[in-house]
Scaffold this motif. Structure first.
Motif, PDB file in Angstrom:
ATOM      1  N   GLY A   1     -16.244   3.159 -15.769  1.00  0.00           N
ATOM      2  CA  GLY A   1     -15.549   4.134 -15.024  1.00  0.00           C
ATOM      3  C   GLY A   1     -14.806   3.447 -13.818  1.00  0.00           C
ATOM      4  O   GLY A   1     -14.123   4.034 -13.033  1.00  0.00           O
ATOM      5  N   MET A   2     -15.119   2.289 -13.444  1.00  0.00           N
ATOM      6  CA  MET A   2     -14.600   1.352 -12.442  1.00  0.00           C
ATOM      7  C   MET A   2     -13.244   0.799 -12.710  1.00  0.00           C
ATOM      8  O   MET A   2     -13.239   0.111 -13.686  1.00  0.00           O
ATOM      9  N   ASP A   3     -12.362   1.185 -12.141  1.00  0.00           N
ATOM     10  CA  ASP A   3     -10.955   0.814 -12.436  1.00  0.00           C
ATOM     11  C   ASP A   3     -10.875  -0.595 -11.381  1.00  0.00           C
ATOM     12  O   ASP A   3     -10.422  -0.323 -10.341  1.00  0.00           O
ATOM     13  N   VAL A   4     -10.442  -1.798 -12.336  1.00  0.00           N
ATOM     14  CA  VAL A   4     -10.538  -3.125 -11.830  1.00  0.00           C
ATOM     15  C   VAL A   4      -9.035  -3.305 -11.352  1.00  0.00           C
ATOM     16  O   VAL A   4      -8.822  -4.533 -10.917  1.00  0.00           O
ATOM     17  N   SER A   5      -8.189  -2.589 -11.964  1.00  0.00           N
ATOM     18  CA  SER A   5      -6.723  -3.038 -12.057  1.00  0.00           C
ATOM     19  C   SER A   5      -6.283  -3.344 -10.581  1.00  0.00           C
ATOM     20  O   SER A   5      -5.367  -4.250 -10.308  1.00  0.00           O
ATOM     21  N   PRO A   6      -6.388  -2.576  -9.612  1.00  0.00           N
ATOM     22  CA  PRO A   6      -6.132  -3.123  -8.186  1.00  0.00           C
ATOM     23  C   PRO A   6      -6.402  -4.365  -7.760  1.00  0.00           C
ATOM     24  O   PRO A   6      -5.599  -5.185  -7.109  1.00  0.00           O
TER      25      PRO A   6
ATOM     26  N   ALA B   1      -3.332   0.162  -0.272  1.00  0.00           N
ATOM     27  CA  ALA B   1      -3.334   1.560   0.205  1.00  0.00           C
ATOM     28  C   ALA B   1      -3.627   2.521  -0.746  1.00  0.00           C
ATOM     29  O   ALA B   1      -4.332   3.414  -0.708  1.00  0.00           O
ATOM     30  N   ASP B   2      -3.146   2.314  -1.912  1.00  0.00           N
ATOM     31  CA  ASP B   2      -3.484   3.103  -2.936  1.00  0.00           C
ATOM     32  C   ASP B   2      -4.721   3.220  -3.153  1.00  0.00           C
ATOM     33  O   ASP B   2      -5.294   4.202  -3.927  1.00  0.00           O
ATOM     34  N   ALA B   3      -5.563   2.051  -3.669  1.00  0.00           N
ATOM     35  CA  ALA B   3      -6.907   1.746  -3.965  1.00  0.00           C
ATOM     36  C   ALA B   3      -7.793   2.462  -2.857  1.00  0.00           C
ATOM     37  O   ALA B   3      -8.793   3.349  -3.304  1.00  0.00           O
ATOM     38  N   ILE B   4      -7.565   2.417  -1.542  1.00  0.00           N
ATOM     39  CA  ILE B   4      -8.375   3.197  -0.622  1.00  0.00           C
ATOM     40  C   ILE B   4      -7.938   4.673  -0.527  1.00  0.00           C
ATOM     41  O   ILE B   4      -8.771   5.465  -0.656  1.00  0.00           O
ATOM     42  N   LEU B   5      -6.637   5.206  -0.756  1.00  0.00           N
ATOM     43  CA  LEU B   5      -6.464   6.454  -0.947  1.00  0.00           C
ATOM     44  C   LEU B   5      -7.260   7.058  -2.351  1.00  0.00           C
ATOM     45  O   LEU B   5      -7.393   8.184  -2.397  1.00  0.00           O
ATOM     46  N   SER B   6      -7.222   6.171  -3.303  1.00  0.00           N
ATOM     47  CA  SER B   6      -7.743   6.795  -4.567  1.00  0.00           C
ATOM     48  C   SER B   6      -9.303   7.274  -4.139  1.00  0.00           C
ATOM     49  O   SER B   6      -9.984   7.888  -5.075  1.00  0.00           O
ATOM     50  N   TRP B   7      -9.972   6.738  -3.325  1.00  0.00           N
ATOM     51  CA  TRP B   7     -11.264   6.998  -2.866  1.00  0.00           C
ATOM     52  C   TRP B   7     -11.474   8.438  -2.294  1.00  0.00           C
ATOM     53  O   TRP B   7     -12.328   9.378  -2.512  1.00  0.00           O
ATOM     54  N   VAL B   8     -10.551   8.517  -1.410  1.00  0.00           N
ATOM     55  CA  VAL B   8     -10.452   9.824  -0.838  1.00  0.00           C
ATOM     56  C   VAL B   8      -9.548  11.120  -0.889  1.00  0.00           C
ATOM     57  O   VAL B   8      -9.692  12.067  -0.693  1.00  0.00           O
ATOM     58  N   MET B   9      -8.594  10.640  -1.949  1.00  0.00           N
ATOM     59  CA  MET B   9      -7.837  11.584  -2.446  1.00  0.00           C
ATOM     60  C   MET B   9      -7.400  11.470  -3.918  1.00  0.00           C
ATOM     61  O   MET B   9      -6.578  10.638  -4.210  1.00  0.00           O
TER      62      MET B   9
ATOM     63  N   THR C   1       2.671   1.742  -7.825  1.00  0.00           N
ATOM     64  CA  THR C   1       1.528   1.017  -8.254  1.00  0.00           C
ATOM     65  C   THR C   1       1.426   1.109  -9.880  1.00  0.00           C
ATOM     66  O   THR C   1       0.940   0.196 -10.381  1.00  0.00           O
ATOM     67  N   ALA C   2       1.471   2.563 -10.422  1.00  0.00           N
ATOM     68  CA  ALA C   2       1.313   2.806 -11.884  1.00  0.00           C
ATOM     69  C   ALA C   2       1.757   1.407 -12.901  1.00  0.00           C
ATOM     70  O   ALA C   2       1.291   1.246 -13.662  1.00  0.00           O
ATOM     71  N   PRO C   3       3.191   1.138 -12.508  1.00  0.00           N
ATOM     72  CA  PRO C   3       3.587   0.196 -13.677  1.00  0.00           C
ATOM     73  C   PRO C   3       2.952  -1.165 -13.496  1.00  0.00           C
ATOM     74  O   PRO C   3       2.846  -1.998 -14.288  1.00  0.00           O
ATOM     75  N   LEU C   4       2.301  -1.441 -12.394  1.00  0.00           N
ATOM     76  CA  LEU C   4       1.396  -2.642 -12.002  1.00  0.00           C
ATOM     77  C   LEU C   4       0.261  -2.533 -12.788  1.00  0.00           C
ATOM     78  O   LEU C   4      -0.009  -3.672 -13.273  1.00  0.00           O
ATOM     79  N   TYR C   5      -0.380  -1.308 -12.649  1.00  0.00           N
ATOM     80  CA  TYR C   5      -1.684  -1.248 -13.174  1.00  0.00           C
ATOM     81  C   TYR C   5      -1.624  -1.281 -14.608  1.00  0.00           C
ATOM     82  O   TYR C   5      -2.683  -1.441 -15.465  1.00  0.00           O
ATOM     83  N   ALA C   6      -0.674  -0.580 -15.058  1.00  0.00           N
ATOM     84  CA  ALA C   6      -0.568  -0.446 -16.700  1.00  0.00           C
ATOM     85  C   ALA C   6      -0.963  -1.471 -17.592  1.00  0.00           C
ATOM     86  O   ALA C   6      -1.810  -1.183 -18.549  1.00  0.00           O
ATOM     87  N   PRO C   7      -0.283  -2.523 -17.260  1.00  0.00           N
ATOM     88  CA  PRO C   7      -0.790  -3.851 -18.154  1.00  0.00           C
ATOM     89  C   PRO C   7      -2.272  -4.073 -18.275  1.00  0.00           C
ATOM     90  O   PRO C   7      -2.798  -4.432 -19.272  1.00  0.00           O
ATOM     91  N   VAL C   8      -2.741  -3.947 -17.141  1.00  0.00           N
ATOM     92  CA  VAL C   8      -4.255  -4.475 -16.544  1.00  0.00           C
ATOM     93  C   VAL C   8      -4.999  -3.425 -17.230  1.00  0.00           C
ATOM     94  O   VAL C   8      -6.012  -3.815 -18.054  1.00  0.00           O
ATOM     95  N   ARG C   9      -4.722  -2.106 -17.199  1.00  0.00           N
ATOM     96  CA  ARG C   9      -5.515  -1.177 -17.712  1.00  0.00           C
ATOM     97  C   ARG C   9      -5.622  -1.037 -19.232  1.00  0.00           C
ATOM     98  O   ARG C   9      -6.506  -0.749 -19.897  1.00  0.00           O
ATOM     99  N   ALA C  10      -4.466  -1.669 -19.693  1.00  0.00           N
ATOM    100  CA  ALA C  10      -4.305  -1.750 -21.330  1.00  0.00           C
ATOM    101  C   ALA C  10      -5.407  -2.981 -21.940  1.00  0.00           C
ATOM    102  O   ALA C  10      -6.011  -2.700 -22.797  1.00  0.00           O
ATOM    103  N   LEU C  11      -5.601  -3.871 -20.767  1.00  0.00           N
ATOM    104  CA  LEU C  11      -6.402  -5.025 -21.115  1.00  0.00           C
ATOM    105  C   LEU C  11      -7.917  -4.874 -20.698  1.00  0.00           C
ATOM    106  O   LEU C  11      -8.866  -5.185 -21.682  1.00  0.00           O
TER     107      LEU C  11
END
Length: 80
Positions: free
Chosen positions: A59-64, A18-26, A41-51
């Motif tokens: 510019g594509m966020d693959v963390s989700p 839901a967060d990934a879909i909402l990030s496209w429209v909102m 979801t931010a605490p889940l994405y943070a380690p992935v975004r660090a790597l």
């Protein structure tokens, strides 16, 4: 007990989706419902975004995607 954990991971995967879909429209995270999904979801994405920095992937966020794969693997290990 494992069934409960597997169910919690399933719910979490829906929140990530839901967060990934909402990030496209909102894109702004300060409005409902994105503010809720973003906080969850931010605490889940943070380690992935660090790597895998989104700036290095064009510019594509693959963390989700990575988080969803990790949740899927955990559910498989748990037998759910």
């Amino acid at each position: 007990m494992l069934a409960l954990l597997s169910f919690a991971l399933l719910v979490l995967s829906y929140i990530v989706l839901a967060d990934a879909i909402l990030s496209w429209v909102m894109p702004s995270q300060d409005r409902f419902p994105r503010n809720i999904t973003g906080r969850l979801t931010a605490p889940l994405y943070a380690p992935v975004r660090a790597l895998i920095d989104p700036r290095r992937t064009g510019g594509m966020d693959v963390s989700p995607i990575v988080v969803l794969l990790a949740i899927h693997l955990l559910r498989r290990v748990l037998g759910g």
